[in-house]
Write a protein that holds these residues in place. Sequence first.
Motif, mmCIF file in Angstrom:
data_model
loop_
_atom_site.group_PDB
_atom_site.id
_atom_site.type_symbol
_atom_site.label_atom_id
_atom_site.label_comp_id
_atom_site.label_asym_id
_atom_site.label_seq_id
_atom_site.Cartn_x
_atom_site.Cartn_y
_atom_site.Cartn_z
ATOM 1 N N VAL A 6 0.857 -1.183 0.000
ATOM 2 C CA VAL A 6 0.000 0.000 0.000
ATOM 3 C C VAL A 6 0.894 1.234 0.000
ATOM 4 O O VAL A 6 1.972 1.239 0.584
ATOM 5 C CB VAL A 6 -0.978 0.030 1.200
ATOM 6 C CG1 VAL A 6 -1.963 -1.119 1.123
ATOM 7 C CG2 VAL A 6 -0.257 0.040 2.532
ATOM 8 N N SER A 8 1.322 5.423 0.561
ATOM 9 C CA SER A 8 0.821 6.607 1.237
ATOM 10 C C SER A 8 1.855 7.722 1.122
ATOM 11 O O SER A 8 3.056 7.469 1.222
ATOM 12 C CB SER A 8 0.561 6.304 2.719
ATOM 13 O OG SER A 8 0.062 7.447 3.372
ATOM 14 N N TRP A 26 -7.533 1.876 5.961
ATOM 15 C CA TRP A 26 -7.060 2.273 4.644
ATOM 16 C C TRP A 26 -8.253 2.752 3.840
ATOM 17 O O TRP A 26 -8.928 1.993 3.180
ATOM 18 C CB TRP A 26 -6.344 1.101 3.965
ATOM 19 C CG TRP A 26 -5.241 1.630 3.115
ATOM 20 C CD1 TRP A 26 -5.257 1.768 1.767
ATOM 21 C CD2 TRP A 26 -3.997 2.142 3.562
ATOM 22 N NE1 TRP A 26 -4.086 2.348 1.343
ATOM 23 C CE2 TRP A 26 -3.295 2.585 2.435
ATOM 24 C CE3 TRP A 26 -3.406 2.295 4.818
ATOM 25 C CZ2 TRP A 26 -2.025 3.149 2.523
ATOM 26 C CZ3 TRP A 26 -2.149 2.853 4.896
ATOM 27 C CH2 TRP A 26 -1.475 3.271 3.758
ATOM 28 N N PHE A 49 4.377 -1.288 3.535
ATOM 29 C CA PHE A 49 3.953 0.110 3.637
ATOM 30 C C PHE A 49 4.981 0.950 2.892
ATOM 31 O O PHE A 49 6.161 0.967 3.253
ATOM 32 C CB PHE A 49 3.874 0.510 5.109
ATOM 33 C CG PHE A 49 3.185 1.812 5.383
ATOM 34 C CD1 PHE A 49 1.902 1.820 5.902
ATOM 35 C CD2 PHE A 49 3.813 3.026 5.146
ATOM 36 C CE1 PHE A 49 1.257 3.021 6.187
ATOM 37 C CE2 PHE A 49 3.181 4.231 5.416
ATOM 38 C CZ PHE A 49 1.889 4.230 5.950
ATOM 39 N N VAL A 118 -2.906 0.365 -4.136
ATOM 40 C CA VAL A 118 -3.008 -0.903 -3.406
ATOM 41 C C VAL A 118 -2.688 -2.006 -4.403
ATOM 42 O O VAL A 118 -3.416 -2.192 -5.370
ATOM 43 C CB VAL A 118 -4.421 -1.120 -2.803
ATOM 44 C CG1 VAL A 118 -4.491 -2.428 -2.048
ATOM 45 C CG2 VAL A 118 -4.820 0.053 -1.904
#
Length: 136
Positions: A6, A8, A26, A49, A118
Amino acid sequence: MNYWLVKSEPFKYSWDDFVKQGVGTWDGVRNYQARNNLAAMKIDDLVLFYHSNEGVEVVGIAKIVKEAYQDPTTDDTRWVVVDLTPVEKLPKTVTLQSIKADVRLQDVSLIRQSRLSVQQLKKEEFDIIVSKAYEN
């Protein structure tokens, strides 16, 4: 077990923010492929991550603690979220440059579909990326 990545942006939600929170939802995903990946996640699946835009590196490992449910940030029932919790901060970050340079990782979505937030990984890909965090 399945393996995921994922993304970010650290100025919006960093690994440190995630660790402080303990369990992160999420949310806000509005891409159908990314949504389908969220819907496929199962409890205890492992997740890399990744800090995108700034840092562009894998920084830690998380795991799924709650499977897909309605995204609370919208009334549109097409969108789902999952909950994850931090497992481990990697001892050394794994940069996008390092991933791109490894011929064994040429097919990962991080390279082929760089905008996808994702992504599913094969176990071998997950293991290779994690092993890079432990190299000298």
